[in-house]
Design a protein around this motif. Structure first.
Motif, short mmCIF file in Angstrom:
data_model
loop_
_atom_site.label_atom_id
_atom_site.label_comp_id
_atom_site.label_asym_id
_atom_site.label_seq_id
_atom_site.Cartn_x
_atom_site.Cartn_y
_atom_site.Cartn_z
N ARG A 1 0.84 -1.20 0.00
CA ARG A 1 0.00 0.00 0.00
C ARG A 1 0.88 1.26 0.00
O ARG A 1 0.60 2.22 -0.72
N LYS A 2 1.94 1.23 0.80
CA LYS A 2 2.84 2.39 0.86
C LYS A 2 3.62 2.57 -0.43
O LYS A 2 4.11 3.66 -0.72
N LEU A 3 3.73 1.48 -1.21
CA LEU A 3 4.39 1.55 -2.51
C LEU A 3 3.38 1.79 -3.64
O LEU A 3 3.64 1.48 -4.79
N ASP A 4 2.21 2.33 -3.26
CA ASP A 4 1.20 2.82 -4.21
C ASP A 4 0.34 1.72 -4.81
O ASP A 4 -0.22 1.88 -5.90
N PHE A 5 0.18 0.60 -4.13
CA PHE A 5 -0.81 -0.40 -4.56
C PHE A 5 -2.18 0.02 -4.06
O PHE A 5 -2.34 0.39 -2.89
N TYR B 1 20.56 -8.87 3.48
CA TYR B 1 19.63 -8.72 2.37
C TYR B 1 20.43 -8.67 1.08
O TYR B 1 21.36 -7.86 0.95
N ILE B 2 20.08 -9.55 0.14
CA ILE B 2 20.78 -9.62 -1.14
C ILE B 2 19.78 -9.32 -2.25
O ILE B 2 18.81 -10.07 -2.43
N TRP B 3 20.01 -8.22 -2.95
CA TRP B 3 19.07 -7.76 -3.97
C TRP B 3 19.78 -7.67 -5.32
O TRP B 3 20.78 -6.98 -5.45
N ASP B 4 19.23 -8.38 -6.33
CA ASP B 4 19.81 -8.39 -7.67
C ASP B 4 18.95 -7.54 -8.61
O ASP B 4 17.87 -7.95 -9.02
N GLU B 5 19.44 -6.35 -8.90
CA GLU B 5 18.72 -5.38 -9.75
C GLU B 5 17.27 -5.22 -9.29
O GLU B 5 16.32 -5.47 -10.06
N PRO B 6 17.06 -4.79 -8.06
CA PRO B 6 15.69 -4.73 -7.52
C PRO B 6 14.85 -3.62 -8.15
O PRO B 6 13.62 -3.68 -8.06
N LEU B 7 15.47 -2.62 -8.77
CA LEU B 7 14.71 -1.45 -9.19
C LEU B 7 14.27 -1.48 -10.64
O LEU B 7 13.66 -0.52 -11.11
N SER C 1 8.95 5.48 -5.71
CA SER C 1 9.18 4.28 -4.89
C SER C 1 10.67 4.06 -4.66
O SER C 1 11.08 3.62 -3.58
N ARG C 2 11.50 4.36 -5.65
CA ARG C 2 12.96 4.25 -5.47
C ARG C 2 13.42 5.16 -4.33
O ARG C 2 14.24 4.78 -3.51
N ILE C 3 12.88 6.37 -4.31
CA ILE C 3 13.27 7.32 -3.25
C ILE C 3 12.79 6.82 -1.89
O ILE C 3 13.51 6.94 -0.88
N GLN C 4 11.57 6.24 -1.83
CA GLN C 4 11.09 5.65 -0.57
C GLN C 4 12.05 4.55 -0.08
O GLN C 4 12.36 4.47 1.11
N ILE C 5 12.49 3.70 -1.02
CA ILE C 5 13.39 2.60 -0.65
C ILE C 5 14.74 3.14 -0.20
O ILE C 5 15.33 2.63 0.77
N GLU C 6 15.23 4.17 -0.86
CA GLU C 6 16.49 4.82 -0.42
C GLU C 6 16.37 5.31 1.01
O GLU C 6 17.26 5.08 1.84
N GLU C 7 15.28 6.02 1.30
CA GLU C 7 15.09 6.58 2.64
C GLU C 7 15.03 5.47 3.68
O GLU C 7 15.56 5.61 4.79
N LEU C 8 14.37 4.37 3.35
CA LEU C 8 14.30 3.21 4.25
C LEU C 8 15.69 2.68 4.56
O LEU C 8 16.04 2.46 5.73
#
Length: 494
Positions: free
Chosen positions: A407-411, A444-450, A457-464
């Motif tokens: 929801r916070k990611l705009d769903f 946490y291992i993320w492979d090209e998550p964006l 949403s990218r900015i939200q994830i950065e702030e997190l």
């Protein structure tokens, strides 16, 4: 230069009660370099399909140019590249194509190799070059960066910067800034165009949001003050009116005409205040329509009992006789956010999978604590299908937390009822990210998550990540994200 006119455009998918576009109006010049932005699921790809006439709609889209879409589907990938281009553009002039390839730093010999033997980056560049040699065509370029490493992104951005006449869908801020001169944005309630690059648009949006928030707070206070004043005035008029049939304290007869006039005057004042109150409420309702939901995300990383989580010592990875990477050495310390960098094919994903515990053929020293809990986000989303609740259950995560993050990611809540396989590419990525954020892990291992994920949403994830500082090992070609997030960069050379 000519104009593309969009007038009274309204569209909804069959069976849906919600219009994706409603009475949309704007016009653009065919020599603009137009960046196209908006949150996932707002209809960017749908709009490009409407411009190509692939969907039925009401309203008009008129232009004196033909539209070409990137990436176009290649029917025969086993053909030589030059024959693939001939299928799309039979009458092309070879010297023009070679000129475009030179600008993109692609060797001429790729034309005489089977298309399916080209790397993803080479395929992207060849297809772009083929489209840009056409005359009187306006290009609809849909997320060209998803198969490009950082170096290739800069190269393609510089190439697009010397071109004109295109709409470019991209969520890479640095990429947009290098090659666009206007921004077309799909907002919550409208579509608008601004002159400038992405950074200019984002600065203007933040300024407008802050202005509307300040105006909203002021109008809230005005509405409350007017409401209180209207209640008092209405109460006074009723009090005065009630004395018409009574007597004054002195015992003399009441002047009903005077009291009636006074009560009517006070009632009129009350009505005027109420009208001003309604006007203030109406003005307030015009605000905040395009302010995005950017609530803070949360993550609960597990603390590890020692500082070093894993160590790679002169690691080399080979598949058969094909070496992928050599002499990779680094440690993962608690609290670090490590970006793996390198060209496509340099072994970044292989290193991530090795740390995750997959059976990757390697030489060298690798140590990982047996008690280490890892949360992994893969590049691939093709396996996602079914119901969100069932997906959460199968992953062993809290459904309420998982959906709260989405929801916070705009769903929208309506999105929760749909099959995951029908989601856009960005929405599928958000499902994987939300699942990872719902998991308690040491690493946490993320492979090209964006890939495909919208800018907000990218900015939200950065702030997190900056607030909660989880230990993170990741691959990402968004240079702005890497610059803001990484505490250490490990460069891999294939």
């Amino acid at each position: 230069m000519s104009q593309i006119y969009v007038s009274n455009l309204t569209f909804a998918y069959e069976g849906s009660y919600d219009n994706i576009f409603e009475n949309v109006h704007f016009q653009i010049d065919t020599d603009w370099k137009l960046g196209f932005t908006g949150r996932n699921g707002r209809g960017k790809t749908t709009f490009l399909r409407l411009m190509q006439g692939q969907l039925e709609y009401s309203g008009t889209i008129s232009a004196n140019v033909e539209f070409d879409y990137f990436p176009f589907e290649v029917q025969h990938k086993e053909y030589l590249t030059i024959d693939v281009i001939s299928e799309v553009y039979p009458d092309f002039l070879q010297w023009k194509l070679i000129r475009e390839l030179n600008w993109l730093k692609v060797s001429e010999d790729v034309l005489y190799r089977p298309f399916n033997t080209l790397s993803n980056g080479e395929q992207t560049k060849v297809l772009l070059a083929a489209l840009f040699i056409k005359d009187n065509h306006f290009l609809l370029i849909d997320e060209p960066t998803n198969h490009l490493d950082s170096h290739a992104r800069k190269l393609v951005a510089d190439y697009l910067n010397r071109k004109s006449g295109f709409i470019l869908v991209s969520h890479d801020r640095a990429f947009l800034d290098r090659c666009v001169d206007h921004i077309l944005s799909i907002n919550k309630t409208n579509i608008e165009i601004q002159k400038g690059n992405f950074s200019t648009w984002w600065e203007n949006k933040q300024r407008q949001d802050q202005f509307e928030l300040a105006q909203n707070e002021k109008l809230k206070r005005d509405v409350q003050r007017l409401s209180d004043s209207a209640k008092r005035t209405s109460g006074w008029s009723h009090e005065v009116e009630s004395t018409k049939n009574g007597t004054r304290n002195s015992g003399s007869k009441v002047d009903k005409g005077y009291i009636g006039h006074k009560a009517a005057k006070m009632m009129k004042r009350s009505k005027a205040i109420q009208q001003r109150q309604l006007s203030a409420i109406e003005e307030k309702s015009k605000l905040l329509k395009n302010i995005e939901n950017t609530e803070s995300l949360q993550i609960s990383p597990l603390p590890f009992y020692k500082e070093r989580l894993a160590e790679l010592d002169h690691i080399s990875v080979s598949y058969g006789a094909n070496p992928v990477c050599e002499d990779v050495t680094f440690e993962i310390q608690q609290g670090e956010r490590i970006a793996l960098s390198g060209a496509n094919g340099s072994g970044k994903s292989s290193i991530l999978k090795l740390v995750c515990g997959e059976d990757i053929p390697y030489n060298g020293g690798f140590h990982k604590d047996a008690q280490l809990k890892i949360s992994y986000v893969a590049q691939d989303t093709s396996h996602l299908r079914g119901d969100l609740s069932e997906y959460a259950k199968s992953c062993g995560i809290d459904e309420s937390l998982f959906k709260s993050i989405l929801r916070k990611l705009d769903f929208s809540r309506l999105q929760f009822e749909k099959d995951i396989s029908t989601y856009s590419g960005g929405q599928k990525k958000k499902v994987l990210i939300a699942r990872s954020l719902s998991e308690r892990a040491h690493l946490y291992i993320w492979d090209e998550p964006l890939n495909f994920v919208d800018v907000i949403s990218r900015i939200q994830i950065e702030e997190l990540l900056l607030e909660y500082t989880p230990t993170l090992l990741f691959v990402e070609h968004d240079s702005e994200f890497v610059s803001n997030i990484a505490t250490k960069v490990v460069e891999l050379s294939g």
